[in-house]
Design an enzyme around this catalytic site. Structure first.
Site, PDB file in Angstrom:
ATOM      1  N   ALA A  39      35.614  36.653  48.759  1.00 22.35           N
ATOM      2  CA  ALA A  39      35.783  36.559  50.056  1.00 22.35           C
ATOM      3  C   ALA A  39      37.169  36.906  50.461  1.00 22.35           C
ATOM      4  CB  ALA A  39      35.502  34.943  50.625  1.00 22.35           C
ATOM      5  N   GLY A  88      32.373  35.257  46.565  1.00 24.01           N
ATOM      6  CA  GLY A  88      31.476  35.495  47.480  1.00 24.01           C
ATOM      7  C   GLY A  88      30.886  36.881  47.270  1.00 24.01           C
ATOM      8  N   GLU A 103      28.051  35.879  44.867  1.00 22.56           N
ATOM      9  CA  GLU A 103      27.020  35.178  45.558  1.00 22.56           C
ATOM     10  C   GLU A 103      26.334  36.271  46.213  1.00 22.56           C
ATOM     11  OE1 GLU A 103      28.409  30.790  46.583  1.00 22.56           O
ATOM     12  OE2 GLU A 103      29.896  32.436  47.264  1.00 22.56           O
ATOM     13  N   GLU A 118      36.042  29.871  42.676  1.00 22.43           N
ATOM     14  CA  GLU A 118      36.541  28.854  43.714  1.00 22.43           C
ATOM     15  C   GLU A 118      37.115  27.750  43.330  1.00 22.43           C
ATOM     16  OE1 GLU A 118      33.177  31.692  44.942  1.00 22.43           O
ATOM     17  OE2 GLU A 118      33.558  30.431  43.198  1.00 22.43           O
TER      18      GLU A 118
END
Length: 251
Positions: free
Chosen positions: A67, A110, A113, A133
Site C-alpha cells: 500500500a 497489499g 494481498e 504490516e
C-alpha cells in the site's frame, strides 16, 4: 484495444481475456486510492462482461511493493472501517471468471494481498512475498488473515503474519502459495497466457460455475453443486462438447 491513464493501470483487451498491468513504476506499483478506484472500474467491467483476467506488475521487476505508506500513515479508524483495499480485493476474488496474477519481484503487504485475491499465481524465480504490516504497527487487513491460511495452512500463515518474514519463489512453490515458478522474467507472461489458454479451452459456463462452487462456503454444498450441474446438463455447449468427444472416440 488498450488503454492507459493517470489511474495506474494499463489494460489490453483480447478476445477472451483482459491483460491488466499495474503502472506506477515510480512508486513501485504501490496501491493508492486512485489505483483502488481504477481496480473497482475494472471489476465493474468484468462483472458486466465476464472474461479471464491476467494481472501483472509490468516489466520493472516489481509486482506491487504494498500500500502507499504515505497515504496509509494518515488514515484513521473511519478509513479502516471503510475497507478501502479489502473491498476491492474481495471484488476481484468474486469476479465471475478465473484470474491469474503474474508476479515478478516483490509482492509485499497489499501487493501480496492483491495476488492472493486472484485464483492462481505464477511468479518468477526472483519474486518474493511478504506481510510486513505488524512491523509498521498495523495488521494485514486486506485479506491476508483469511486468504493466506486458506492457501498455505494456518500454522505457516500465522508465522508469516506474526513475523513479517519474506517468502522467496522456491518456498512459495513448495508451500502452495504459487502454482508455477518461471526462471526467466521474459517468459512470465507467456507461461501465464499458456495457463489461461488451457482454461479457455473449457466451457466458459462450466468454468464460471466451477469457480462459484469452489469459492462458496462449505454449507452451500452439495446443493450448489447439484444446481450448477442441473444448469450445465441443459446447456447446448455440454451436448456439443460431449458429442464431439464421442465422435472422436468412435473414429
Amino acid at each position: 484495444m488498450s488503454g492507459a491513464g493517470s489511474t495506474g493501470l494499463r489494460v489490453e483487451e483480447r478476445a477472451d481475456r483482459l491483460v491488466v498491468t499495474l503502472d506506477r513504476p515510480e512508486k513501485r506499483n504501490a496501491i493508492d486510492t486512485d489505483l483502488v478506484a481504477a481496480l473497482h472500474e475494472l471489476c465493474a467491467r468484468l462483472e458486466r462482461e465476464p472474461k479471464l483476467l491476467l494481472l501483472t506488475g509490468g516489466a520493472e521487476g516489481v509486482f506491487a511493493g504494498g500500500a502507499d505508506i504515505a497515504q496509509l500513515r494518515e488514515r484513521n479508524r473511519i478509513d479502516a472501517l471503510a475497507a478501502i483495499n479489502s473491498a476491492v480485493f474481495a471484488r476481484i476474488r468474486a469476479l465471475p471468471m478465473p484470474t491469474v496474477a503474474a508476479v515478478d519481484g516483490p509482492a509485499l503487504g497489499g501487493g501480496a494481498e492483491l495476488s492472493y485475491a486472484c485464483d492462481l499465481r505464477i511468479c518468477t524465480a526472483r519474486a518474493f512475498f511478504g506481510q510486513p504490516e505488524v512491523r509498521l504497527g498495523i495488521i494485514a487487513g486486506a485479506g491476508a488473515t483469511h486468504r493466506l491460511p486458506a492457501l498455505i495452512g494456518e500454522t505457516r500463515a500465522k508465522e508469516l503474519l506474526y513475523t513479517g518474514r519474506r517468502v522467496d519463489a522456491a518456498e512459495a512453490l513448495r508451500i502452495g502459495l504459487v502454482n508455477r515458478v518461471v526462471d526467466s522474467p521474459a517468459d512470465l507472461l507467456g507461461v501465464a497466457h499458456e495457463l489461461l489458454d488451457e482454461i479457455a479451452k473449457a466451457s466458459p459456463l462450466a468454468v464460471r460455475l466451477t469457480k462459484l462452487a469452489v469459492d462458496a462456503p462449505a454449507a452451500a454444498h452439495p446443493q450448489l453443486d447439484l444446481l450448477g450441474q442441473a444448469v450445465l446438463f441443459e446447456d447446448p455447449e455440454k451436448h456439443r462438447r460431449m458429442t464431439e468427444f464421442l465422435d472422436r472416440k468412435n473414429r
